[in-house]
Enzyme design. Sequence first.
Site, PDB file in Angstrom:
ATOM      1  CB  SER A 110      54.918 156.211  87.514  1.00 21.49           C
ATOM      2  OG  SER A 110      56.161 156.790  87.151  1.00 21.49           O
ATOM      3  CG  ASP A 222      57.261 168.483  84.864  1.00 21.08           C
ATOM      4  OD1 ASP A 222      56.529 169.405  84.474  1.00 21.08           O
ATOM      5  OD2 ASP A 222      56.881 167.621  85.668  1.00 21.08           O
ATOM      6  CG  HIS A 357      59.105 153.337  87.499  1.00 16.27           C
ATOM      7  ND1 HIS A 357      59.129 153.017  86.161  1.00 16.27           N
ATOM      8  CD2 HIS A 357      58.294 154.416  87.620  1.00 16.27           C
ATOM      9  CE1 HIS A 357      58.364 153.873  85.492  1.00 16.27           C
ATOM     10  NE2 HIS A 357      57.846 154.735  86.349  1.00 16.27           N
TER      11      HIS A 357
END
Length: 449
Positions: A110, A222, A357
Amino acid sequence: MAKILTRFVTICVVLMNFQLGKNNVNAADDKYMQAYSRLVSALEDTIDWNETLKQLPGFDCYQERPLHLPPLGRELTFSCDALPPSDEIPTSAHRIRPADIRVIGAMGDSLTAANGAGACFLPELLYMYRGLTFSHGGDESFETNPTLANILRKYNPDLKGYGVNTGMWYSDDSSMNVGHPGDIAADMPNQARWLVSKMKADPQIDYENDWKIITLFIGGNDLCDWCDNNEYYSPENYVKHIHEGLMILHDEMPRTIVNVIGTIRVSEVEVLRAPICDIFQWAFCPCALFLTPDERENFDNLTKAYQEALEESITNGQYDDKEDFTVVLQPFLHDTVVPYTESGDPDFSYFAPDCFHLSAKGHAQGGLELWKNMIEPVGGKATTWSPDKINVTCPSSEFPYIFTNVNSKPEFWEPTQPATTSKSSGPIGAGVLSMITVALVTKLLATRH
């Protein structure tokens, strides 16, 4: 009003569900991504978006923001000297000038899709602002949107493949950005195949002859899932999956330089505290946030292990066995921390409304830092970003090439080696040799301490 609030809650639920259920995402089959796609399509096609926005929490921010204010606060000036392309198309990945690059691509999650980059409040987090992403976006120009693509367009205005506007991973506007929200390292082989097929199918791209720059950035998801399965999300598996993706590019994509960005220190965003921040950070990354000091230290050590394992994999020479392909680690995020304001508070302006983000400002800074890494020799690359320095870094006219593992070594430029495939460029100067040597020695000394 009830329907509008229901839509707002649905948006938040989908965002959290898509993150919590993102393991082994497949764009065609994953139920969360299908729900995500349907919701965005509904918002775009059936809702009077402007009227809906006015009735949602946070609209004041959307209504009052300057529409054309550059994300870094002012328009930038591209102060670098013009560097023409090579007189002839180079045959070596280690002698590529910025103007030789004709195609740009991107792989990742993203952060590469740029979710929320242009968002002012939460509903806009659904949108992927492909034109703003630091590694690939082509909205506007360098002066207001200093992404890698817009920097390269200063050298080659005919650059192809960059993304514009907002769009899903399959949209025309995404072009050669195959970044997919929620993806992890294990998805890189699929993204590599997808990118190869998209480039081969694009009639504007001369697949065999055009020089390409691909940026791969993966690892945050991850790390954020590591506590759920320590073995699957081990540093070894992380590197193995990236290697599989890189080898597909190595075997199938000629005339290519791949930037691989070392993973970000995701636990840094914990300093961005507010009720909304807490909710979304918990949804996006429960393994990395709200940790005890000991847990935080262990997690940061895991992040370092990811970074070091990836660096060793890329610098050991395994991707340098072909003259027209190479992979370079760009570590500018390795030691990067959340910027602070002059008053000593965390600077939220670098982040989207979810406090996780990157905002357009964060992407703009990332574009400048990625470019800076590309024109720094291996062994002497910056490992932090510099938000207090927002001017573009210029390549040296004495060394007009993008640095690689191979051309960062002084012995590559010994007289026994051909100087260049370009008729106009001579051997590397003594000053640049000294710069490379000093950088390598400095790096060596630093690792001993």
